[in-house]
Scaffold this active site. Structure first.
Site, PDB file in Angstrom:
ATOM      1  CB  SER A  55      44.320  43.461  38.086  1.00  0.00           C
ATOM      2  OG  SER A  55      44.727  43.854  39.363  1.00  0.00           O
ATOM      3  CG  HIS A 114      40.389  42.565  41.839  1.00  0.00           C
ATOM      4  ND1 HIS A 114      40.685  43.793  41.315  1.00  0.00           N
ATOM      5  CD2 HIS A 114      41.450  41.763  41.557  1.00  0.00           C
ATOM      6  CE1 HIS A 114      41.881  43.754  40.747  1.00  0.00           C
ATOM      7  NE2 HIS A 114      42.365  42.527  40.874  1.00  0.00           N
ATOM      8  CG  ASP A 146      38.557  45.928  42.689  1.00  0.00           C
ATOM      9  OD1 ASP A 146      39.291  45.414  43.553  1.00  0.00           O
ATOM     10  OD2 ASP A 146      38.763  45.812  41.465  1.00  0.00           O
TER      11      ASP A 146
END
Length: 220
Positions: free
Chosen positions: A111, A196, A169
């Site tokens: 991320s 995610h 995601d």
């Protein structure tokens, strides 16, 4: 198995996501570390910036952290931040970790940590001596929208990368991760149907190991 014998495991510096920490990242990557056992060792480091008001889980000793902010004490991946803050300190923290806990062969970012790792790749590709890494695995990454960060993406980034993209995601849209991959010269893109997180089902495990085997001493 014969190909695996001999040679040390690769060492990866792990860069966690926004609102995580080294400890939280370690807790959430147990399956990944198990999948990489014998091939690669994952050592994570905490971002230097505590997220303001982030300790709602009552853990004052281990506040959630971030690598940079798009607004005062906040972060949004899609924000075109006019005055992003904290990136230089984070680049210095990564450089320090590479020295203190190294040597490392590559980076594994998740991320916001993947976005940071991509920036490190750009600096490395231009010969920045602070970042002696050979490759990166970028999970749910994105290119920073902040104009001040545009320098990282001006030229194609010539460092080998594996980009892991979750079709479902909802935090970092798959389109953002694919856009980041296009900034690299020869990206390997691995798509999975999940959201995610760092996927470690059989197809992803094979992709990680195939990619890492390119960099194992005596393998290539």
């Amino acid at each position: 198995a014969a190909a695996m014998s001999g040679g040390r495991p690769l060492r990866l510096l792990g860069l966690h996501g926004y609102r995580q920490s080294e400890r939280r990242f370690r807790q959430r990557t147990g399956a990944l570390r198990k999948a990489l056992r014998g091939r690669a060792e994952l050592v994570a480091v905490s971002a230097p910036h505590p997220v303001p008001g982030g300790g709602e889980d009552g853990d004052e000793d281990d506040p959630p952290r971030g690598w940079w902010f798009s607004g005062p004490g906040t972060f949004e991946a899609g924000e075109v931040a006019a005055a992003p803050a904290g990136l230089e300190e984070s680049l210095s923290a990564v450089a320090a970790a590479l020295v203190e806990h190294g040597p490392f062969d590559g980076l594994l970012g998740f991320s916001q940590g993947a976005a940071l790792a991509a920036m490190v790749c750009a600096l490395r590709a231009r010969g920045d001596p602070r970042f002696p890494v050979a490759f990166a695995i970028l999970v749910a990454g994105f290119a920073s929208r902040a104009p001040a960060h545009g320098q990282f993406y001006r030229e194609p980034i010539a460092l080998p990368t594996l980009h892991v993209v979750g079709d479902a995601d909802t935090v970092i849209a798959a389109t953002l991760s694919r856009e980041l991959a296009r900034h690299f010269v020869e990206p390997v893109v691995l798509t999975h149907p999940g959201g995610h997180f760092i996927p470690v089902a059989a197809p992803q495990k094979k992709a990680y190991l195939d990619f890492l085997d390119r960099f194992r001493p005596g393998q290539g």
